[in-house]
Design a protein around this motif. Structure first.
Motif, short mmCIF file in Angstrom:
data_model
loop_
_atom_site.label_atom_id
_atom_site.label_comp_id
_atom_site.label_asym_id
_atom_site.label_seq_id
_atom_site.Cartn_x
_atom_site.Cartn_y
_atom_site.Cartn_z
N ARG A 256 0.83 -1.20 0.00
CA ARG A 256 0.00 0.00 0.00
C ARG A 256 0.87 1.26 0.00
O ARG A 256 2.02 1.23 0.42
CB ARG A 256 -0.90 0.04 1.24
CG ARG A 256 -1.87 -1.12 1.37
CD ARG A 256 -2.67 -1.03 2.67
NE ARG A 256 -3.56 -2.17 2.85
CZ ARG A 256 -4.79 -2.23 2.38
NH1 ARG A 256 -5.28 -1.20 1.69
NH2 ARG A 256 -5.55 -3.29 2.58
N VAL A 257 0.28 2.34 -0.45
CA VAL A 257 0.86 3.66 -0.27
C VAL A 257 0.09 4.31 0.87
O VAL A 257 -1.14 4.45 0.78
CB VAL A 257 0.74 4.52 -1.55
CG1 VAL A 257 1.23 5.94 -1.29
CG2 VAL A 257 1.54 3.89 -2.69
N PRO A 258 0.75 4.71 1.96
CA PRO A 258 0.04 5.28 3.11
C PRO A 258 -0.72 6.56 2.75
O PRO A 258 -0.30 7.31 1.86
CB PRO A 258 1.16 5.59 4.11
CG PRO A 258 2.32 4.75 3.67
CD PRO A 258 2.20 4.62 2.18
N ASN A 259 -1.83 6.80 3.45
CA ASN A 259 -2.65 7.98 3.16
C ASN A 259 -1.87 9.30 3.26
O ASN A 259 -2.08 10.18 2.42
CB ASN A 259 -3.87 8.00 4.08
CG ASN A 259 -4.92 7.00 3.64
OD1 ASN A 259 -4.96 6.58 2.49
ND2 ASN A 259 -5.79 6.61 4.56
N PRO A 260 -0.99 9.49 4.24
CA PRO A 260 -0.22 10.75 4.27
C PRO A 260 0.61 10.96 3.00
O PRO A 260 0.76 12.09 2.52
CB PRO A 260 0.67 10.59 5.50
CG PRO A 260 -0.07 9.65 6.39
CD PRO A 260 -0.73 8.68 5.46
N GLN A 261 1.14 9.87 2.45
CA GLN A 261 1.91 9.98 1.22
C GLN A 261 1.00 10.32 0.04
O GLN A 261 1.39 11.07 -0.87
CB GLN A 261 2.66 8.68 0.95
CG GLN A 261 3.76 8.82 -0.10
CD GLN A 261 4.67 7.61 -0.15
OE1 GLN A 261 4.41 6.59 0.49
NE2 GLN A 261 5.75 7.70 -0.90
N LYS A 262 -0.22 9.79 0.04
CA LYS A 262 -1.19 10.14 -1.00
C LYS A 262 -1.50 11.64 -0.95
O LYS A 262 -1.60 12.31 -1.99
CB LYS A 262 -2.48 9.34 -0.83
CG LYS A 262 -2.34 7.85 -1.11
CD LYS A 262 -3.67 7.15 -0.87
CE LYS A 262 -3.53 5.64 -1.04
NZ LYS A 262 -4.80 4.94 -0.75
N ILE A 263 -1.66 12.18 0.25
CA ILE A 263 -1.95 13.61 0.41
C ILE A 263 -0.77 14.44 -0.09
O ILE A 263 -0.95 15.48 -0.74
CB ILE A 263 -2.25 13.95 1.87
CG1 ILE A 263 -3.50 13.18 2.35
CG2 ILE A 263 -2.46 15.45 2.06
CD1 ILE A 263 -4.76 13.47 1.56
N ALA A 264 0.44 13.96 0.19
CA ALA A 264 1.64 14.67 -0.30
C ALA A 264 1.68 14.66 -1.82
O ALA A 264 2.03 15.68 -2.45
CB ALA A 264 2.90 14.02 0.28
N LEU A 265 1.33 13.55 -2.43
CA LEU A 265 1.28 13.47 -3.89
C LEU A 265 0.23 14.42 -4.46
O LEU A 265 0.44 15.05 -5.50
CB LEU A 265 0.98 12.03 -4.33
CG LEU A 265 2.07 10.99 -4.06
CD1 LEU A 265 1.56 9.60 -4.39
CD2 LEU A 265 3.32 11.29 -4.88
N LEU A 266 -0.88 14.54 -3.75
CA LEU A 266 -1.92 15.48 -4.17
C LEU A 266 -1.40 16.91 -4.15
O LEU A 266 -1.60 17.68 -5.10
CB LEU A 266 -3.14 15.35 -3.24
CG LEU A 266 -4.24 16.40 -3.41
CD1 LEU A 266 -4.83 16.36 -4.81
CD2 LEU A 266 -5.33 16.18 -2.36
N ALA A 267 -0.69 17.27 -3.08
CA ALA A 267 -0.15 18.63 -2.97
C ALA A 267 0.87 18.90 -4.08
O ALA A 267 0.86 19.99 -4.69
CB ALA A 267 0.49 18.82 -1.59
N GLN A 268 1.74 17.93 -4.35
CA GLN A 268 2.73 18.09 -5.41
C GLN A 268 2.08 18.25 -6.77
O GLN A 268 2.49 19.07 -7.60
CB GLN A 268 3.68 16.89 -5.41
CG GLN A 268 4.55 16.76 -4.18
CD GLN A 268 5.24 15.41 -4.09
OE1 GLN A 268 5.33 14.67 -5.08
NE2 GLN A 268 5.69 15.04 -2.91
#
Length: 278
Positions: A256-268
């Motif tokens: 899995r990709v952790p949710n905090p990392q998903k949020i970081a990808l969204l911001a980028q």
């Protein structure tokens, strides 16, 4: 009151997407607002069909899928269904002229999961097309909003993106597909003796799909580009993580990709979008 009925049906598909997939929900929310409900409707439809063949083990899956298939075609033909998932899907099919051939191919791939445990090269390609590539094409119909020339130009990259997503899912879900359900999707691969070289061959094929898909993403209508790019980089991140892991680990757990990392990808992604990098 028909407008209220339709709105409620579409919002049911939105709820399904939010419950089942945080990554696709994030991707959809970054699309232009006009695309939100149509893409939720497509996701809700494919999610429920997939649930029938993958989850409902205590029920007659064949009968359930046949009923779902019949009800789908009836909803499209009549322009109405009391099933909110099918009501929202038929609205999108009719509005955006989604071809019956795409729906046929998808449902046939779902049916293959009832009968096939191992896939040869021909059936593997057929399954990938029906289960994933046509979903990309359905979404592309929405994004192109009736522009057939644009659709034809972006058709192949959309298929490649769907293909890459599905193949990554096969690696991610190796434990549940092979260990728990006995399914082997990759042709010519013995998962009882799955080594580094076989894994690397699969990964090379997936990366080629990603590379071809990226070219198309950069040519999508601007209202669709950010959301599709976000889904692309999320799956690329998941794929990169799988590539770094030994075979034994992906056979033992769902990566899995952790949710905090998903949020970081969204911001980028948002920053790149605002800077016109994507």
């Amino acid at each position: 009151m028909m407008a209220l009925f339709n709105k409620t049906a579409l919002e049911c598909s939105k709820l399904i997407t939010e419950r089942y997939s945080t990554s696709f929900t994030l991707g959809i929310k970054t699309l232009d607002r006009k695309f939100h409900l149509p893409i939720y409707a497509i996701y809700g439809f494919v999610r429920y069909a997939d649930e029938i063949v993958d989850t409902f083990h205590d029920y007659d899956k064949k009968t359930l899928l046949e009923r779902f298939k019949h009800d789908t075609y009836q909803a499209i033909d009549e322009g109405i269904s009391l099933n909110p998932v099918l009501q929202s899907f038929q609205l999108v099919v009719r509005q955006y002229n989604i071809e019956p051939e795409l729906i046929d191919a998808f449902l046939k791939s779902m049916e293959m999961d009832l009968y096939y445990q191992e896939y040869d090269a021909a059936n593997y390609d057929k399954y990938i097309y029906g289960s994933a590539e046509v979903v990309g094409l359905m979404c592309l119909r929405v994004f192109c909003e009736g522009d057939c020339k644009e659709f034809d130009h972006l058709c192949e990259p959309a298929r490649k993106l769907g293909s890459a997503f599905q193949k990554v899912n096969f690696l991610r879900d190796l434990k549940s597909d092979f260990v728990e359900r006995g399914r082997t999707y990759f042709p010519g691969v013995d998962f009882n003796d799955f080594g580094y070289e076989a894994k690397q061959r699969i990964e090379t094929d997936i990366q080629q799909d990603f590379d071809e898909a990226y070219k198309g993403i950069m040519k999508l209508p601007r209202g669709a580009r950010m959301g599709v790019y976000l889904a692309y980089i999320y799956y690329q991140k998941l794929f990169d993580k799988i590539k770094r892991l030994p075979v034994s680990q992906i056979q033992a757990e769902r990566v899995r990709v952790p949710n905090p990392q998903k949020i970081a990808l969204l911001a980028q992604t948002y920053l790149k979008y605002r800077l016109n990098v994507i």
